[in-house]
Design a protein around this motif. Sequence first.
Motif, short mmCIF file in Angstrom:
data_model
loop_
_atom_site.label_atom_id
_atom_site.label_comp_id
_atom_site.label_asym_id
_atom_site.label_seq_id
_atom_site.Cartn_x
_atom_site.Cartn_y
_atom_site.Cartn_z
N VAL A 39 -14.46 -5.09 -6.53
CA VAL A 39 -15.16 -6.18 -5.83
C VAL A 39 -15.97 -5.63 -4.66
CG1 VAL A 39 -14.84 -8.25 -4.41
CG2 VAL A 39 -13.58 -8.00 -6.55
N LEU A 40 -15.37 -4.75 -3.86
CA LEU A 40 -16.07 -4.19 -2.70
C LEU A 40 -17.29 -3.36 -3.12
CD1 LEU A 40 -13.09 -3.18 -0.37
CD2 LEU A 40 -14.50 -5.24 -0.29
N VAL A 41 -17.13 -2.52 -4.14
CA VAL A 41 -18.25 -1.72 -4.62
C VAL A 41 -19.33 -2.64 -5.20
CG1 VAL A 41 -18.97 -0.03 -6.36
CG2 VAL A 41 -16.92 0.38 -5.00
N SER A 42 -18.93 -3.67 -5.92
CA SER A 42 -19.90 -4.62 -6.48
C SER A 42 -20.69 -5.32 -5.38
CB SER A 42 -19.20 -5.65 -7.35
OG SER A 42 -18.55 -5.04 -8.43
N LEU A 43 -20.01 -5.71 -4.32
CA LEU A 43 -20.70 -6.35 -3.19
C LEU A 43 -21.72 -5.39 -2.57
CD1 LEU A 43 -17.76 -8.24 -1.44
CD2 LEU A 43 -19.73 -9.27 -2.61
N MET A 44 -21.33 -4.13 -2.40
CA MET A 44 -22.23 -3.17 -1.77
C MET A 44 -23.40 -2.82 -2.70
SD MET A 44 -21.09 -2.92 1.21
CE MET A 44 -22.46 -1.93 1.70
N TYR A 143 -18.06 -6.82 6.30
CA TYR A 143 -17.06 -7.36 5.37
C TYR A 143 -16.34 -6.23 4.63
CZ TYR A 143 -19.01 -12.19 5.30
OH TYR A 143 -19.44 -13.46 5.59
N CYS A 144 -17.11 -5.40 3.95
CA CYS A 144 -16.52 -4.40 3.05
C CYS A 144 -15.63 -3.39 3.77
CB CYS A 144 -17.60 -3.73 2.22
SG CYS A 144 -18.34 -4.87 1.04
N PRO A 145 -16.08 -2.78 4.87
CA PRO A 145 -15.19 -1.83 5.55
C PRO A 145 -13.95 -2.49 6.15
CG PRO A 145 -17.45 -1.46 6.22
CD PRO A 145 -17.44 -2.72 5.43
N LEU A 146 -14.12 -3.69 6.71
CA LEU A 146 -12.96 -4.36 7.30
C LEU A 146 -11.97 -4.80 6.22
CD1 LEU A 146 -11.67 -5.18 9.94
CD2 LEU A 146 -12.98 -7.32 9.86
N LEU A 147 -12.48 -5.32 5.11
CA LEU A 147 -11.60 -5.68 3.99
C LEU A 147 -10.92 -4.44 3.42
CD1 LEU A 147 -13.75 -8.36 2.16
CD2 LEU A 147 -11.55 -8.74 3.30
#
Length: 186
Positions: A39-44, A143-147
């Motif tokens: 999910v995080l990679v997809s968001l980025m 979002y991504c680093p904090l998650l």
Amino acid sequence: MFLNFFNIWYFIFLFLSVGIFIGLYFLLRKRSQTTIKIVLVSLMVGALVLHFMKGLFPPYSLNYEMHLRDSWFINICGANIALFPIMLLSKSKHLKDYMFYIGVVSGLIAICYPIDPILKGENQIKELIDVIRFYIHHNLLWYCPLLMVLLKVHTLDYRRVWSTPFIFLAVMLFIMMNQILQSELG
């Protein structure tokens, strides 16, 4: 709509940004590490695609020179949008520490001090898609680093913090090289 500091639109975007983050956290907190990482990679990667798609929307679609200039990675946020998917997939804990420290700081500063949309002034309505793109990009930067840290995909270690300034300098060198290439290529 007329976004300005501390008016209703400023707070709507701010509360929406925090609300989406909280929603993502609760959506992902009981998922597997693999799912969270996907999910995080997809968001980025989505943010990177959106970065290049900005040429389809005003003001970039109306000004070809501006589109060519701003499609490159001209600032720390643009460079991080390009590099974060690679850093997230890497096994380097130093790169992930950089993602957290620089990503959270730069993303939150941009959201709390959204000077780019505010400087658009009365053109904000005409360039609403670009204002929304601004918020999507800068929200994903924090979002991504904090998650990644809150959901235990990565664990911070204060002994690795020394590498963050050096990685930051390398990213700034990347930005500088992009600027040089851009000026040389026209």
